[in-house]
Scaffold this active site. Structure first.
Site, PDB file in Angstrom:
ATOM      1  N   THR A 379       8.503   4.324 -10.293  1.00  0.00           N
ATOM      2  CA  THR A 379       8.638   3.803  -8.943  1.00  0.00           C
ATOM      3  C   THR A 379      10.087   4.055  -8.572  1.00  0.00           C
ATOM      4  O   THR A 379      10.890   4.402  -9.426  1.00  0.00           O
ATOM      5  CB  THR A 379       8.305   2.289  -8.952  1.00  0.00           C
ATOM      6  OG1 THR A 379       6.966   2.134  -9.380  1.00  0.00           O
ATOM      7  CG2 THR A 379       8.499   1.633  -7.611  1.00  0.00           C
ATOM      8  N   ASN A 399       2.830   5.220  -8.301  1.00  0.00           N
ATOM      9  CA  ASN A 399       2.401   4.518  -9.508  1.00  0.00           C
ATOM     10  C   ASN A 399       2.920   5.217 -10.757  1.00  0.00           C
ATOM     11  O   ASN A 399       4.077   5.060 -11.089  1.00  0.00           O
ATOM     12  CB  ASN A 399       0.882   4.333  -9.563  1.00  0.00           C
ATOM     13  CG  ASN A 399       0.486   3.117 -10.392  1.00  0.00           C
ATOM     14  OD1 ASN A 399       1.258   2.179 -10.539  1.00  0.00           O
ATOM     15  ND2 ASN A 399      -0.706   3.124 -10.932  1.00  0.00           N
ATOM     16  N   SER A 450       0.437  -5.375  -6.977  1.00  0.00           N
ATOM     17  CA  SER A 450       1.628  -4.616  -7.352  1.00  0.00           C
ATOM     18  C   SER A 450       2.658  -5.533  -7.988  1.00  0.00           C
ATOM     19  O   SER A 450       2.625  -6.756  -7.802  1.00  0.00           O
ATOM     20  CB  SER A 450       2.234  -3.954  -6.113  1.00  0.00           C
ATOM     21  OG  SER A 450       3.504  -3.401  -6.390  1.00  0.00           O
ATOM     22  N   GLY A 471       9.953   0.317 -12.409  1.00  0.00           N
ATOM     23  CA  GLY A 471       9.669  -0.155 -13.757  1.00  0.00           C
ATOM     24  C   GLY A 471       8.319  -0.791 -13.981  1.00  0.00           C
ATOM     25  O   GLY A 471       8.144  -1.476 -14.988  1.00  0.00           O
TER      26      GLY A 471
END
Length: 569
Positions: A379, A399, A450, A471
């Protein structure tokens, strides 16, 4: 006027790189840390940072610069910067008004709850992470259009054009990026039935120039036509053709119906600071505020960053919060999420009351479940503060590294593999070791959960700092620890983002530490308390802007862990 504290050589760099419609090859490195009087941009790539600063120099505001940086990253950071994925924006206006924009991907209309299960209801390995079935409906372009419509001040095409030039002219690879492209060559060849621009006969090396001409053409259509340049016309046709080639699910109706969504950010208090962060379908904001509430009973001011007491306390807090995440969090448009309960101080007082500072609490006593792996993700986070002190913090992703590994033929961008962020089956982990329940089950047009946690912090009604990172599942704990470092330890932004970090996410039941950054005797003490220790080379790659007491902006971009770039004037 206050004398500038920006180093002279940085000023010379800026003056020599004034923006034009034909951005040249970027062959230089900016500093990962910078000081400036007026504006600051921090991103993962020098070219994207330069684009943002140039927009601000032209009179654009923080939102204009954020839009330009998002598209620039699509050109120079294809593993995560993107137009084929989604993201979250948290912002604070100069007058104190706050807001957030959710441009997270959605499940296609033809998606179904059990789409990744075989005939005996076991999860089929790999199909939610690679290939066309892994792709959610992209949200970046619609998100940037909505941000521009509400807060932009410069013409749309002027914000997208620099990225067109970057994709067309190419950019110079650094070693880290060359290595990553080489590492995924077989995946690129497996998932694409044509030779994509990132594949060549010999390995990529530092100093090679990567041009993605087809992406330049796509970005030009977006510059000229806005939303219609992506969700309609030529690019939409290319996306649908790609879906047909790989039996993907996205249709024209999916593209037509996609809408980014304005949401009220979550806010909380921690030791005299107001914390402004992302609401669901990000789990990050809820989890971050829970962790900060749990931290109020611990004296982190006097605990060293690498002490067993701090790591144990943070571990016990995080394990309880991630267990709640797995059970309760998902898309609020589809599931009644008990946010008020999860952020209730009485609830959290009880939740953390079982923490024993002398021994680990078994995860099975917190909530049952079992996961044995945490995989990496890619990310990227960037953050901007303009001369009026408008602040924007954005985390964006496809992703996994390069998403689904599918590049849209003729269009030059990778599609995401965000469908893996759903719970394919309750209690079964995704690629990041995160488990979920019914709240995060797959449903048509639903947004997947998320961990992205873009955050802005105030002190005494004024902007104090912005923070965020990449991360995957480690984003939340990385942001949490960095906030503790800045507020309780009173570290500078540079010190806070560079400090060693730990991670625990309830399952798998182990503490992850950064290699070679903790004392062996301290690790033995943790093990004696019942903790299992594993190691990772990097936990998070922070981007931060802090307002110092004299008004100077301090940009920090975590040089220990990445090649991020901070710049301003």
């Amino acid at each position: 006027m206050k004398k500038s504290v920006l180093p002279l050589f940085i000023l010379l760099i800026i003056w020599s790189c004034q923006s034009s419609n034909e951005t040249n090859l970027v062959t230089r490195d900016l500093t990962p840390d910078a000081l400036a009087d007026s504006v600051m941009v921090v991103s993962t790539h020098d070219a994207a940072t330069q684009v943002g600063v140039d927009i601000l120099r032209k009179g654009g505001n923080a939102f204009d610069a954020a839009i330009a940086v998002q598209f620039a990253l699509a050109a120079v950071y294809p593993q995560a910067g993107n137009i084929g994925g989604g993201g979250f924006a948290v912002f604070r206006l100069a007058d104190g008004e706050v807001g957030s924009l959710d441009y997270r991907e959605k499940a296609p209309l033809f998606a179904s709850k059990d789409m990744y299960l075989d005939s005996v209801e076991n999860v089929i390995d790999g199909i939610s992470t690679k290939g066309h079935l892994a792709v959610g409906v992209p949200g970046v372009v619609d998100g940037m259009v909505k941000l521009h419509q509400k807060y932009g001040s410069m013409p749309w095409d002027e914000l997208v054009t620099p990225s067109v030039a970057l994709a067309k002219n190419g950019f110079v690879l650094k070693q880290e990026q060359a290595d990553r492209i080489n590492r995924y060559k077989e995946d690129f060849e497996e998932q694409n039935d044509y030779q994509i621009p990132l594949v060549k006969d010999v390995p990529w090396n530092k100093g090679d120039v990567l041009k993605i001409t087809e992406l330049a053409n796509t970005l030009q259509l977006i510059a000229e036509n806005g939303r219609a340049g992506f969700y309609e016309g030529k690019v939409a046709t290319q996306i649908l053709a790609e879906m047909s080639r790989g039996n993907g699910l996205i249709t024209q109706e999916d593209l037509d119906k996609y809408e980014a969504k304005w949401r009220m950010p979550l806010t909380g208090e921690y030791h005299g600071h107001k914390v402004i962060t992302m609401p669901p379908p990000s789990s990050g904001g809820v989890a971050l505020l829970q962790m900060l509430q749990g931290s109020e009973d611990f004296d982190f001011t006097n605990l060293e960053v690498d002490s067993k007491e701090r790591i144990h306390a943070m571990t016990e807090i995080a394990r309880r919060v991630y267990a709640d995440r797995a059970t309760y969090l998902g898309d609020p448009d589809y599931y009644d999420i008990p946010v008020d309960l999860l952020l209730n101080r009485e609830y959290n007082k009880e939740r953390f009351s079982s923490i024993d500072m002398n021994a680990k609490t078994p995860s099975l006593e917190i909530r049952e479940g079992n996961v044995e792996v945490i995989e990496s993700t890619e990310t990227t986070h960037f953050t901007i503060v303009d001369a009026n002190r408008n602040a924007v913090a954005i985390t964006t992703t496809v992703n996994g590294l390069f998403g689904s590994k599918v590049m849209v033929q003729g269009a030059g961008f990778f599609l995401n593999n965000e469908m893996d962020d759903f719970s394919a089956k309750p209690g079964v982990a995704n690629q990041f070791g995160l488990v979920g329940a019914e709240a995060n089950a797959i449903a048509p047009e639903k947004r997947m959960l998320s961990s992205m946690t873009p955050t802005i912090v105030e002190k005494d009604g004024e902007l104090s700092f912005t923070i965020g990172t990449r991360g995957g599942s480690t984003i939340i704990t990385s942001v949490y620890q960095t906030i503790i470092n800045m507020i309780d330890k009173k570290m500078s932004g540079k010190e806070a983002v560079e400090s060693p970090r730990m991670h625990h996410q309830w399952q798998p039941d182990m503490i992850m530490l950064e290699e070679a950054r903790y004392d062996s005797l301290m690790i033995q003490s943790l093990e004696a308390m019942g903790h299992k220790i594993i190691y990772n080379s990097v936990l998070g790659k922070m981007r931060s802007i802090r307002v110092l007491e004299d008004g100077t902006l301090e940009g920090a971009s975590d040089p220990i862990r990445s090649q991020g770039e901070a710049d301003g004037y």
